[in-house]
Design an enzyme around this catalytic site. Structure first.
Site, short mmCIF file in Angstrom:
data_model
loop_
_atom_site.label_atom_id
_atom_site.label_comp_id
_atom_site.label_asym_id
_atom_site.label_seq_id
_atom_site.Cartn_x
_atom_site.Cartn_y
_atom_site.Cartn_z
N GLU A 220 -5.37 -5.26 10.42
CA GLU A 220 -4.38 -4.22 10.66
C GLU A 220 -4.72 -3.48 11.95
O GLU A 220 -5.52 -2.53 11.92
CB GLU A 220 -4.38 -3.22 9.50
CG GLU A 220 -4.04 -3.82 8.16
CD GLU A 220 -3.45 -2.77 7.23
OE1 GLU A 220 -2.37 -3.02 6.70
OE2 GLU A 220 -4.04 -1.69 7.08
N GLU B 264 -6.92 4.43 7.73
CA GLU B 264 -6.75 5.87 7.44
C GLU B 264 -8.00 6.42 6.77
O GLU B 264 -8.37 7.57 6.99
CB GLU B 264 -5.50 6.08 6.59
CG GLU B 264 -4.23 5.89 7.42
CD GLU B 264 -3.02 5.40 6.65
OE1 GLU B 264 -3.00 5.48 5.40
OE2 GLU B 264 -2.08 4.89 7.31
N GLY C 29 2.34 2.04 10.78
CA GLY C 29 3.28 3.16 10.66
C GLY C 29 3.96 3.54 11.97
O GLY C 29 4.57 4.60 12.07
N LYS D 10 0.04 4.24 -0.31
CA LYS D 10 -0.64 5.42 0.26
C LYS D 10 -0.46 6.63 -0.68
O LYS D 10 -0.34 6.45 -1.88
CB LYS D 10 -0.14 5.70 1.68
CG LYS D 10 -0.12 4.44 2.55
CD LYS D 10 0.04 4.73 4.00
CE LYS D 10 0.20 3.43 4.77
NZ LYS D 10 0.09 3.59 6.19
N ASN E 70 0.86 -1.18 0.00
CA ASN E 70 0.00 0.00 0.00
C ASN E 70 0.90 1.23 0.00
O ASN E 70 1.48 1.57 1.02
CB ASN E 70 -0.90 -0.03 1.24
CG ASN E 70 -1.70 1.24 1.40
OD1 ASN E 70 -1.84 2.03 0.47
ND2 ASN E 70 -2.26 1.44 2.59
N GLY F 69 4.84 1.26 4.76
CA GLY F 69 6.16 1.89 4.62
C GLY F 69 7.20 1.04 3.89
O GLY F 69 7.89 1.53 2.98
N HIS G 91 -9.41 0.86 4.66
CA HIS G 91 -8.17 1.06 5.40
C HIS G 91 -8.44 1.99 6.59
O HIS G 91 -9.27 2.90 6.50
CB HIS G 91 -7.11 1.67 4.48
CG HIS G 91 -5.75 1.69 5.08
ND1 HIS G 91 -5.36 2.65 5.98
CD2 HIS G 91 -4.69 0.86 4.92
CE1 HIS G 91 -4.11 2.40 6.36
NE2 HIS G 91 -3.68 1.32 5.72
N SER H 18 3.40 -2.27 10.39
CA SER H 18 4.85 -2.29 10.65
C SER H 18 5.50 -3.62 10.29
O SER H 18 6.41 -4.08 10.98
CB SER H 18 5.14 -1.90 12.10
OG SER H 18 4.69 -0.57 12.34
C1 PEP Z 1 -0.76 0.04 6.00
O1 PEP Z 1 -0.88 1.23 5.81
O2 PEP Z 1 -1.61 -0.74 5.52
C2 PEP Z 1 0.35 -0.43 6.80
C3 PEP Z 1 0.31 -1.64 7.26
O3 PEP Z 1 1.38 0.46 7.02
P1 PEP Z 1 2.83 0.14 7.69
O4 PEP Z 1 3.31 -1.15 7.06
O5 PEP Z 1 3.67 1.31 7.31
O6 PEP Z 1 2.61 0.00 9.14
#
Ligand code: PEP
Length: 251
Positions: A166, A96, A172, A11, A9, A235, A94, A213
């Protein structure tokens, strides 16, 4: 039985030119790994360019959102058929989008149905916040998001859906869930909810990813868990060497 899936992803990162450069960098490493479904989800505007670059490869393309209506007066939105012209996958719900753009389980449910009707594979995100986790509400929240987000789907429709667990507190933050903790949510909350709704067979057939993460360093341990079928990666999906290592770990 469940083929591992790793989705990146991106983003709101990368212009068209940057997308092309990033794909060029990761393509050799990604295409070299067999037995894993690999997907990248760049921003909308870079999808057409990404599509060209992925033509003839086994790397799938996904969008990060869609609207549930087929067309009309929805300024700034993108319809399922528009996504399906370029992509095979779409991330839905998601955290966000839930936090910053008012998405609810009801809108997630409409989007999942619209995505399926357009022939897309929805990657449906569920997960509790830190406050909910600390209040001992993980089962209630994650179970509720699963039930409401996937409400009224047929077994056939559900067989095409991918779920991503998640935990919001892990996204993040550099603070991934423990592999056992993540697996427990899948095994004890999400699959049992799917069993109630769609039956035992389907509950074991649906792929459930972990996200939050995930890195090249912790991926293998997470994927060693029996219920974790891959990852939704934020990320680290923007770092070619790391993303390739995560895909390799899923093999
Ligand atoms: C995500 O945004 O779906 C995600 C898991 O981000 P990160 O891997 O950066 O924690």
């Amino acid at each position: 039985m469940r083929k591992p899936l790793i989705a990146g992803n991106w983003k709101m990162n990368k212009t068209i030119a940057q997308t092309r450069a990033l794909i060029a960098e990761m393509l050799p490493g990604l295409t070299a790994v067999e037995g894993v479904e690999k997907v990248i989800c760049p921003p909308y505007l870079a999808l057409a360019s990404a599509r060209e670059m992925l033509e003839g490869t086994d790397i799938g393309l996904g969008a990060q959102n869609l609207h549930w209506e087929a067309s009309g007066a929805f300024t700034g939105e993108v319809a399922p058929q528009m996504v399906a012209e370029l992509c095979a996958y779409v991330i839905i719900g998601h955290s966000e989008r839930r936090t910053y753009f008012g998405e609810t389980d009801a809108s997630v449910n409409k989007k999942v149905k619209a995505a399926l009707a357009a022939g897309l594979t929805p990657i449906v995100c569920v997960g509790e916040t830190l406050a909910e986790n600390e209040a001992g509400r993980t089962a209630e929240v994650v179970g509720g998001q699963t039930r409401e987000g996937l409400k009224d789907l047929t077994v056939d429709q559900m067989s095409k859906v991918v779920i991503a667990y998640e935990p919001v507190w892990a996204i993040g933050t550099g603070r991934a869930a423990t592999s056992e903790g993540a697996n427990a949510v899948l095994a004890d909350i999400i699959r049992p909810a799917l069993k109630d709704m769609f039956g035992a067979e389907l509950s074991q057939a649906v792929r459930i990813l972990y996200g939050g993460s995930v890195t090249a360093a912790n991926a293998a341990e997470l994927f060693a868990q029996p219920d974790i079928d891959g990852a939704l990666v934020g990320g680290a999906s923007l770092k070619p060497a790391d993303f390739v290592k995560i895909v390799e770990a899923a093999k």
